[in-house]
Design a protein around this motif. Structure first.
Motif, mmCIF file in Angstrom:
data_model
loop_
_atom_site.group_PDB
_atom_site.id
_atom_site.type_symbol
_atom_site.label_atom_id
_atom_site.label_comp_id
_atom_site.label_asym_id
_atom_site.label_seq_id
_atom_site.Cartn_x
_atom_site.Cartn_y
_atom_site.Cartn_z
ATOM 1 N N HIS A 1 10.468 -5.414 -13.824
ATOM 2 C CA HIS A 1 9.163 -4.759 -13.736
ATOM 3 C C HIS A 1 9.233 -3.657 -12.680
ATOM 4 C CE1 HIS A 1 9.121 -7.873 -10.635
ATOM 5 N NE2 HIS A 1 8.207 -7.162 -9.991
ATOM 6 N N TRP A 2 8.313 -2.718 -12.795
ATOM 7 C CA TRP A 2 8.158 -1.657 -11.799
ATOM 8 C C TRP A 2 6.768 -1.090 -11.930
ATOM 9 C CZ3 TRP A 2 11.249 -1.290 -16.079
ATOM 10 C CH2 TRP A 2 10.995 -0.273 -16.979
ATOM 11 N N TYR A 3 6.370 -0.332 -10.928
ATOM 12 C CA TYR A 3 5.047 0.267 -10.975
ATOM 13 C C TYR A 3 5.089 1.625 -10.292
ATOM 14 C CZ TYR A 3 5.034 -2.597 -6.724
ATOM 15 O OH TYR A 3 5.382 -3.230 -5.574
ATOM 16 N N ALA B 1 -5.069 3.023 -8.489
ATOM 17 C CA ALA B 1 -4.617 2.724 -9.847
ATOM 18 C C ALA B 1 -3.110 2.923 -9.909
ATOM 19 C CB ALA B 1 -5.315 3.634 -10.854
ATOM 20 N N ALA B 2 -2.490 2.240 -10.879
ATOM 21 C CA ALA B 2 -1.047 2.355 -11.051
ATOM 22 C C ALA B 2 -0.688 2.056 -12.494
ATOM 23 C CB ALA B 2 -0.307 1.388 -10.128
ATOM 24 N N GLU B 3 0.468 2.563 -12.895
ATOM 25 C CA GLU B 3 1.045 2.183 -14.178
ATOM 26 C C GLU B 3 2.088 1.112 -13.894
ATOM 27 O OE1 GLU B 3 3.463 3.860 -18.045
ATOM 28 O OE2 GLU B 3 3.291 5.130 -16.285
ATOM 29 N N TYR B 4 1.958 -0.017 -14.553
ATOM 30 C CA TYR B 4 2.923 -1.120 -14.441
ATOM 31 C C TYR B 4 3.713 -1.196 -15.732
ATOM 32 C CZ TYR B 4 1.402 -3.695 -10.271
ATOM 33 O OH TYR B 4 1.144 -4.099 -8.985
ATOM 34 N N VAL B 5 4.991 -1.478 -15.614
ATOM 35 C CA VAL B 5 5.827 -1.822 -16.750
ATOM 36 C C VAL B 5 6.392 -3.200 -16.452
ATOM 37 C CG1 VAL B 5 7.827 -1.209 -18.145
ATOM 38 C CG2 VAL B 5 6.385 0.602 -17.185
ATOM 39 N N VAL B 6 6.073 -4.148 -17.316
ATOM 40 C CA VAL B 6 6.536 -5.532 -17.164
ATOM 41 C C VAL B 6 7.261 -5.887 -18.458
ATOM 42 C CG1 VAL B 6 5.872 -7.923 -16.763
ATOM 43 C CG2 VAL B 6 4.565 -6.077 -15.684
ATOM 44 N N GLY B 7 8.590 -5.990 -18.375
ATOM 45 C CA GLY B 7 9.373 -6.174 -19.592
ATOM 46 C C GLY B 7 9.206 -4.954 -20.467
ATOM 47 N N ASP B 8 8.684 -5.126 -21.671
ATOM 48 C CA ASP B 8 8.459 -3.983 -22.568
ATOM 49 C C ASP B 8 6.966 -3.652 -22.716
ATOM 50 O OD1 ASP B 8 7.691 -6.191 -24.036
ATOM 51 O OD2 ASP B 8 8.921 -5.728 -25.785
ATOM 52 N N GLN B 9 6.125 -4.182 -21.806
ATOM 53 C CA GLN B 9 4.685 -3.930 -21.836
ATOM 54 C C GLN B 9 4.292 -2.925 -20.762
ATOM 55 O OE1 GLN B 9 2.530 -5.602 -24.087
ATOM 56 N NE2 GLN B 9 4.497 -6.204 -24.974
ATOM 57 N N ARG C 1 0.871 -1.166 0.000
ATOM 58 C CA ARG C 1 0.000 0.000 0.000
ATOM 59 C C ARG C 1 0.909 1.218 0.000
ATOM 60 N NH1 ARG C 1 -5.338 0.816 1.240
ATOM 61 N NH2 ARG C 1 -5.859 2.976 1.598
ATOM 62 N N GLY C 2 0.644 2.181 -0.890
ATOM 63 C CA GLY C 2 1.466 3.381 -0.902
ATOM 64 C C GLY C 2 1.229 4.244 -2.112
ATOM 65 N N THR C 3 2.015 5.308 -2.196
ATOM 66 C CA THR C 3 1.909 6.250 -3.299
ATOM 67 C C THR C 3 3.261 6.481 -3.970
ATOM 68 O OG1 THR C 3 2.243 8.106 -1.776
ATOM 69 C CG2 THR C 3 -0.043 7.488 -2.281
ATOM 70 N N GLU C 4 4.325 5.850 -3.459
ATOM 71 C CA GLU C 4 5.667 6.048 -4.014
ATOM 72 C C GLU C 4 5.950 5.048 -5.128
ATOM 73 O OE1 GLU C 4 7.821 8.542 -3.154
ATOM 74 O OE2 GLU C 4 6.081 9.249 -2.011
ATOM 75 N N PRO C 5 6.665 5.471 -6.180
ATOM 76 C CA PRO C 5 7.037 4.532 -7.241
ATOM 77 C C PRO C 5 7.966 3.441 -6.709
ATOM 78 C CG PRO C 5 7.590 6.809 -7.845
ATOM 79 C CD PRO C 5 7.120 6.826 -6.433
ATOM 80 N N VAL C 6 7.896 2.282 -7.312
ATOM 81 C CA VAL C 6 8.780 1.169 -6.971
ATOM 82 C C VAL C 6 9.763 1.019 -8.131
ATOM 83 C CG1 VAL C 6 8.877 -1.312 -6.558
ATOM 84 C CG2 VAL C 6 7.044 0.062 -5.563
ATOM 85 N N PRO C 7 11.075 1.057 -7.861
ATOM 86 C CA PRO C 7 12.069 1.020 -8.943
ATOM 87 C C PRO C 7 12.121 -0.338 -9.644
ATOM 88 C CG PRO C 7 13.154 0.931 -6.810
ATOM 89 C CD PRO C 7 11.695 1.160 -6.541
ATOM 90 N N PRO C 8 12.740 -0.379 -10.843
ATOM 91 C CA PRO C 8 12.858 -1.644 -11.578
ATOM 92 C C PRO C 8 13.536 -2.722 -10.732
ATOM 93 C CG PRO C 8 13.529 0.183 -12.961
ATOM 94 C CD PRO C 8 13.335 0.737 -11.582
ATOM 95 N N GLU D 1 -2.315 7.146 -7.501
ATOM 96 C CA GLU D 1 -3.068 7.646 -6.353
ATOM 97 C C GLU D 1 -2.762 6.681 -5.215
ATOM 98 O OE1 GLU D 1 -7.421 6.188 -6.986
ATOM 99 O OE2 GLU D 1 -6.627 6.765 -8.936
ATOM 100 N N ASP D 2 -3.458 6.775 -4.109
ATOM 101 C CA ASP D 2 -3.273 5.779 -3.054
ATOM 102 C C ASP D 2 -3.607 4.423 -3.659
ATOM 103 O OD1 ASP D 2 -2.715 4.771 -0.543
ATOM 104 O OD2 ASP D 2 -4.755 5.070 0.191
ATOM 105 N N PHE D 3 -2.703 3.481 -3.558
ATOM 106 C CA PHE D 3 -2.751 2.235 -4.318
ATOM 107 C C PHE D 3 -2.427 1.067 -3.403
ATOM 108 C CE2 PHE D 3 -0.030 -0.681 -6.905
ATOM 109 C CZ PHE D 3 -1.011 -1.182 -7.730
ATOM 110 N N SER D 4 -3.154 -0.043 -3.571
ATOM 111 C CA SER D 4 -2.808 -1.230 -2.795
ATOM 112 C C SER D 4 -3.044 -2.491 -3.627
ATOM 113 C CB SER D 4 -3.615 -1.302 -1.498
ATOM 114 O OG SER D 4 -4.968 -1.561 -1.756
ATOM 115 N N PHE D 5 -2.232 -3.500 -3.346
ATOM 116 C CA PHE D 5 -2.412 -4.802 -3.967
ATOM 117 C C PHE D 5 -1.995 -5.889 -2.996
ATOM 118 C CE2 PHE D 5 2.018 -3.974 -5.329
ATOM 119 C CZ PHE D 5 2.638 -5.171 -4.970
#
Length: 87
Positions: free
Chosen positions: A69-71, A43-51, A21-28, A75-79
């Motif tokens: 991968h990274w995301y 909601a979040a933007e995910y990058v998985v490989g080149d997708q 849970r958080g709002t900070e980006p997670v590095p690759p 906004e406030d996001f949880s998974f």
């Protein structure tokens, strides 16, 4: 649990759970196991490989092992993350 992968239904066996849970980006980064992220809120933007994916509540992301991968939360996001032991 059943999920759709490449248009086909697959049964997955889940290992340990990782909550986030958080709002900070997670590095690759990458793992040697397959991960499943079940998006709980926000909601979040995910990058998985080149997708690139924009995901929100009730979506899921399957991350293959050894794939960078990274995301970035939008906004406030949880998974709930799970290590997939096998399909």
């Amino acid at each position: 649990m059943e999920i759709m992968v490449d248009g086909r239904s697959r049964r997955v066996f889940l290992g340990g759970m990782i909550p986030f849970r958080g709002t900070e980006p997670v590095p690759p980064h990458k793992h040697y196991h397959v991960e499943l992220h079940l998006i709980m809120s926000g909601a979040a933007e995910y990058v998985v490989g080149d997708q690139h994916y924009i995901v929100g509540a009730n979506d899921y992301v399957v991350i293959p092992g050894t794939t960078f991968h990274w995301y970035t939360p939008m906004e406030d996001f949880s998974f709930q993350g799970f290590q997939i032991e096998r399909f």
